[in-house]
Scaffold this active site. Structure first.
Site, PDB file in Angstrom:
ATOM      1  N   ASP A  85      30.244  55.409  68.930  1.00  0.00           N
ATOM      2  CA  ASP A  85      28.879  55.937  68.998  1.00  0.00           C
ATOM      3  C   ASP A  85      28.902  57.341  69.578  1.00  0.00           C
ATOM      4  OD1 ASP A  85      25.966  54.804  68.583  1.00  0.00           O
ATOM      5  OD2 ASP A  85      25.926  56.188  70.275  1.00  0.00           O
ATOM      6  N   ARG A  90      24.501  46.132  61.549  1.00  0.00           N
ATOM      7  CA  ARG A  90      23.804  44.842  61.603  1.00  0.00           C
ATOM      8  C   ARG A  90      23.422  44.265  60.254  1.00  0.00           C
ATOM      9  NH1 ARG A  90      19.878  47.160  66.068  1.00  0.00           N
ATOM     10  NH2 ARG A  90      20.307  48.855  64.625  1.00  0.00           N
ATOM     11  N   ARG A  98      28.474  40.517  67.272  1.00  0.00           N
ATOM     12  CA  ARG A  98      27.510  40.977  68.275  1.00  0.00           C
ATOM     13  C   ARG A  98      26.839  39.826  69.027  1.00  0.00           C
ATOM     14  NH1 ARG A  98      25.285  43.028  70.555  1.00  0.00           N
ATOM     15  NH2 ARG A  98      23.624  44.459  70.008  1.00  0.00           N
ATOM     16  N   ARG A 134      26.684  54.784  58.826  1.00  0.00           N
ATOM     17  CA  ARG A 134      26.381  53.428  59.323  1.00  0.00           C
ATOM     18  C   ARG A 134      26.796  52.347  58.331  1.00  0.00           C
ATOM     19  NH1 ARG A 134      22.448  52.765  63.543  1.00  0.00           N
ATOM     20  NH2 ARG A 134      22.855  54.456  64.977  1.00  0.00           N
ATOM     21  N   TYR A 159      19.233  63.414  74.084  1.00  0.00           N
ATOM     22  CA  TYR A 159      19.278  62.088  74.737  1.00  0.00           C
ATOM     23  C   TYR A 159      19.367  62.227  76.252  1.00  0.00           C
ATOM     24  CZ  TYR A 159      19.595  59.377  70.450  1.00  0.00           C
ATOM     25  OH  TYR A 159      19.302  58.776  69.261  1.00  0.00           O
TER      26      TYR A 159
HETATM   27  O1  CP3 Z   1      29.475  52.975  60.514  1.00  0.00           O
HETATM   28  C1  CP3 Z   1      29.298  54.064  61.112  1.00  0.00           C
HETATM   29  O2  CP3 Z   1      28.579  54.988  60.662  1.00  0.00           O
HETATM   30  C2  CP3 Z   1      30.080  54.324  62.384  1.00  0.00           C
HETATM   31  C3  CP3 Z   1      29.453  53.986  63.581  1.00  0.00           C
HETATM   32  C4  CP3 Z   1      28.286  54.788  64.166  1.00  0.00           C
HETATM   33  C5  CP3 Z   1      27.323  54.180  65.005  1.00  0.00           C
HETATM   34  N1  CP3 Z   1      26.535  55.157  65.520  1.00  0.00           N
HETATM   35  C6  CP3 Z   1      27.249  52.739  65.283  1.00  0.00           C
HETATM   36  C7  CP3 Z   1      26.033  52.159  65.886  1.00  0.00           C
HETATM   37  C8  CP3 Z   1      27.997  56.164  64.118  1.00  0.00           C
HETATM   38  C9  CP3 Z   1      28.671  57.253  63.320  1.00  0.00           C
HETATM   39  C10 CP3 Z   1      26.881  56.363  64.992  1.00  0.00           C
HETATM   40  C11 CP3 Z   1      26.317  57.696  65.264  1.00  0.00           C
HETATM   41  C12 CP3 Z   1      25.062  57.775  66.037  1.00  0.00           C
HETATM   42  N2  CP3 Z   1      24.691  57.050  67.142  1.00  0.00           N
HETATM   43  C13 CP3 Z   1      24.050  58.711  65.793  1.00  0.00           C
HETATM   44  C14 CP3 Z   1      24.100  59.765  64.722  1.00  0.00           C
HETATM   45  C15 CP3 Z   1      23.783  59.224  63.387  1.00  0.00           C
HETATM   46  C16 CP3 Z   1      22.355  58.832  63.216  1.00  0.00           C
HETATM   47  O3  CP3 Z   1      22.091  57.667  62.962  1.00  0.00           O
HETATM   48  O4  CP3 Z   1      21.520  59.755  63.330  1.00  0.00           O
HETATM   49  C17 CP3 Z   1      23.030  58.504  66.738  1.00  0.00           C
HETATM   50  C18 CP3 Z   1      21.731  59.273  66.862  1.00  0.00           C
HETATM   51  C19 CP3 Z   1      23.458  57.449  67.595  1.00  0.00           C
HETATM   52  C20 CP3 Z   1      22.746  56.922  68.787  1.00  0.00           C
HETATM   53  C21 CP3 Z   1      22.398  55.511  68.621  1.00  0.00           C
HETATM   54  N3  CP3 Z   1      23.287  54.476  68.597  1.00  0.00           N
HETATM   55  C22 CP3 Z   1      21.086  54.956  68.507  1.00  0.00           C
HETATM   56  C23 CP3 Z   1      19.794  55.754  68.469  1.00  0.00           C
HETATM   57  C24 CP3 Z   1      21.233  53.579  68.431  1.00  0.00           C
HETATM   58  C25 CP3 Z   1      20.143  52.556  68.445  1.00  0.00           C
HETATM   59  C26 CP3 Z   1      19.466  52.424  67.144  1.00  0.00           C
HETATM   60  C27 CP3 Z   1      20.089  51.279  66.405  1.00  0.00           C
HETATM   61  O5  CP3 Z   1      20.350  51.439  65.214  1.00  0.00           O
HETATM   62  O6  CP3 Z   1      20.272  50.236  67.022  1.00  0.00           O
HETATM   63  C28 CP3 Z   1      22.633  53.295  68.438  1.00  0.00           C
HETATM   64  C29 CP3 Z   1      23.287  51.970  68.336  1.00  0.00           C
HETATM   65  C30 CP3 Z   1      24.275  51.787  67.237  1.00  0.00           C
HETATM   66  N4  CP3 Z   1      25.250  52.683  66.900  1.00  0.00           N
HETATM   67  C31 CP3 Z   1      24.407  50.631  66.412  1.00  0.00           C
HETATM   68  C32 CP3 Z   1      25.519  50.859  65.572  1.00  0.00           C
HETATM   69  C33 CP3 Z   1      26.102  49.904  64.558  1.00  0.00           C
HETATM   70  C34 CP3 Z   1      23.576  49.375  66.497  1.00  0.00           C
HETATM   71  C35 CP3 Z   1      24.063  48.631  67.705  1.00  0.00           C
HETATM   72  C36 CP3 Z   1      23.874  47.138  67.626  1.00  0.00           C
HETATM   73  O7  CP3 Z   1      22.820  46.663  68.049  1.00  0.00           O
HETATM   74  O8  CP3 Z   1      24.829  46.459  67.210  1.00  0.00           O
END
Ligand code: CP3
Length: 340
Positions: free
Chosen positions: A71, A26, A35, A22, A147
């Site tokens: 994602d 944000r 965003r 990540r 999920y």
């Molecule tokens: O920079 C990076 O690592 C690359 C991008 C990336 C994202 N998600 C962007 C993202 C990667 C590799 C992921 C993987 C991901 N997504 C996982 C596995 C890693 C982990 O954290 O366990 C999981 C479980 C997800 C599912 C997911 N996506 C959730 C549960 C959420 C909501 C929680 C949150 O943080 O908002 C997301 C959204 C998400 N994926 C965001 C980002 C930057 C936030 C979205 C936003 O509001 O802009």
């Protein structure tokens, strides 16, 4: 070869390579500005924007690898599973998959290069701009299934476990379909230019070792067996130290571990000559005073003892409350403190 790719292969490097899960998100004001104009899904589906966000994280932090902005849930759309991202509840699946009939209806095969062409295009654009290796990724079958079955975030995973135990045939059918789609998707990312791959099994730690062996490991193994061995792969899981030897057995050149384990003892258990290791600073330490954070990073480096095959990372993702200058300071500190 770059320090990151060499470390994936357990070859010596001049310093310990570092990237952060990540690393784009944000906590960056430029990300928040984008965003305000587009939704998260729109951002993922716009290759130029996804490339911009991926490259900015590398430039701001000076990390040793990029990870394509996408994602793990995007693959659900071509599988026929509708979902959305809500601002407060995270991901929400329209109709959770809980019956054998619903599992039958999940698509058998996807052509990821077509169905997820926006990810492939983002990889191509990013490769042209990055001077460090680019990591492609996918969610692992258990985490994706959780999920699909729960319908969103869960802490207990009762629905998932109930299906697994009540109807192992249906469970295996679902996991088999996911494994095929994931392998196909990862290989398509390599064709598009990804130089390493990571499989995220973020929620698998809720399982016992015995259930992992019976219900998950065979499916994950089929994924790693189908990947091009020329591209190193990282197998990441969190929450349950007892599973790490099993993750290693399932496959991957690198095992990604969280802060619940001392990295050195865990690596000894896995076999320093057999597998590389990634981790494992507690992300919460990013919120500590800088000297406290640096000391905690030093502990991780001491655990790894400079052995070839350590990739520094957090044990899970950078949180939205982190400060960019603090994250950059961590990267600089790891580079300086590990220089050999
Ligand atoms: O920079 C990076 O690592 C690359 C991008 C990336 C994202 N998600 C962007 C993202 C990667 C590799 C992921 C993987 C991901 N997504 C996982 C596995 C890693 C982990 O954290 O366990 C999981 C479980 C997800 C599912 C997911 N996506 C959730 C549960 C959420 C909501 C929680 C949150 O943080 O908002 C997301 C959204 C998400 N994926 C965001 C980002 C930057 C936030 C979205 C936003 O509001 O802009």
């Amino acid at each position: 070869m770059s320090a990151f790719l060499r470390a994936c292969r357990r070859q010596p490097t001049e310093y310990t390579p570092i990237w952060l899960m990540r690393q784009a998100g944000r906590y960056q004001k430029e990300y928040r500005a984008i965003r305000e104009k587009v939704s998260f899904i729109e951002l993922c589906k716009d290759p130029a924007l996804a490339c911009e966000v991926t490259v900015r994280a590398v430039d701001q932090l000076d990390v040793d690898a990029g990870i394509i902005f996408a994602d793990i849930l995007l693959i659900l759309e071509p599988l026929g599973i509708g979902f959305e991202f809500t601002d407060d509840q995270g991901p929400r699946i329209g109709t959770p998959v809980r019956s054998a009939e619903q599992i039958d209806a999940v698509r058998e095969e996807i052509d990821a290069a077509v169905a997820l062409s926006y990810v492939m295009e983002a990889i191509r654009l990013t490769r042209a701009e990055l001077s460090v290796p680019l990591i492609g990724f996918a969610g692992a079958p258990f985490t994706l299934a959780s999920y699909m079955i729960e319908g969103g975030r869960s802490t207990t995973f009762y629905e998932t476990k109930q299906l697994m135990h009540r109807d192992p045939g249906a469970w295996n059918a679902l996991m088999g379909k996911l494994a095929q789609a994931i392998a196909q998707y990862l290989n398509a990312q390599v064709k598009a230019g990804a130089q390493a791959l990571q499989l995220f099994d973020s929620w698998v730690g809720c399982l016992s070792p015995a259930d992992y062996v019976r219900f998950v490991l065979p499916h994950v193994r089929t994924i790693f067996e189908q990947l091009d061995p020329a591209v190193p792969s990282i197998h990441f899981g969190t929450g349950n130290p007892a599973l790490y030897p099993l993750l290693k057995a399932a496959g991957g050149d690198v095992v990604g571990v969280d802060w619940r384990v001392p990295l050195g003892a865990q690596w000894d258990t896995l076999g320093k000559q057999e597998v590389a290791i990634m981790g494992n600073l507690d992300p919460a330490v990013l919120l500590a005073p800088r000297d406290v954070m640096n000391r905690a990073a030093d502990v991780v480096l001491q655990e790894a003892a400079g052995s070839p095959g350590h990739i520094f990372n957090l044990g899970h993702g950078v949180m939205p409350a982190a400060q960019v200058d603090q994250v950059r300071a961590l990267v600089d500190h790891v580079h300086e403190a590990s220089r050999r």
